[in-house]
Scaffold this motif. Structure first.
Motif, mmCIF file in Angstrom:
data_model
loop_
_atom_site.group_PDB
_atom_site.id
_atom_site.type_symbol
_atom_site.label_atom_id
_atom_site.label_comp_id
_atom_site.label_asym_id
_atom_site.label_seq_id
_atom_site.Cartn_x
_atom_site.Cartn_y
_atom_site.Cartn_z
ATOM 1 N N LEU A 246 0.827 -1.216 -0.020
ATOM 2 C CA LEU A 246 -0.169 -0.038 0.136
ATOM 3 C C LEU A 246 0.851 1.425 -0.096
ATOM 4 N N CYS B 178 1.849 2.370 -3.543
ATOM 5 C CA CYS B 178 0.832 3.228 -4.439
ATOM 6 C C CYS B 178 1.268 4.632 -4.453
ATOM 7 N N HIS C 213 2.631 6.898 -7.714
ATOM 8 C CA HIS C 213 1.822 7.905 -8.155
ATOM 9 C C HIS C 213 2.619 9.213 -8.225
#
Length: 78
Positions: free
Chosen positions: A50, A53, A57
């Motif tokens: 997680l 992510c 980005h």
């Protein structure tokens, strides 16, 4: 004489000898840290996934111009 041949373009910072040596040392250190703490990491791998992510980005927008570009539609920027 080719005018472009006389220009010397400096190497990017990541291609210098010092950067390559530092990167190799960092990879070796990271390998040994992960190897020693593998038992602790296996229970928390989902949190590490997680965490990737927002990092992907943040660092992954070099290919299509990123956010906030003006002068064009969304179809051109994506």
């Amino acid at each position: 004489m080719n005018p472009e041949a006389s220009h010397h373009h400096p190497e990017p910072w990541y291609r210098s000898r010092g950067s390559v040596v530092i990167a190799m040392i960092a990879v070796i250190v990271l390998f040994f840290v992960i190897r020693e703490h593998w038992e602790h990491l296996t229970g928390r791998w989902i949190y590490l996934l997680l965490l990737l992510c927002p990092l992907m980005h943040f660092f992954g927008h070099g290919g299509h111009g990123g956010h906030g570009k003006t002068g064009g539609s969304n179809a051109e920027n994506s």
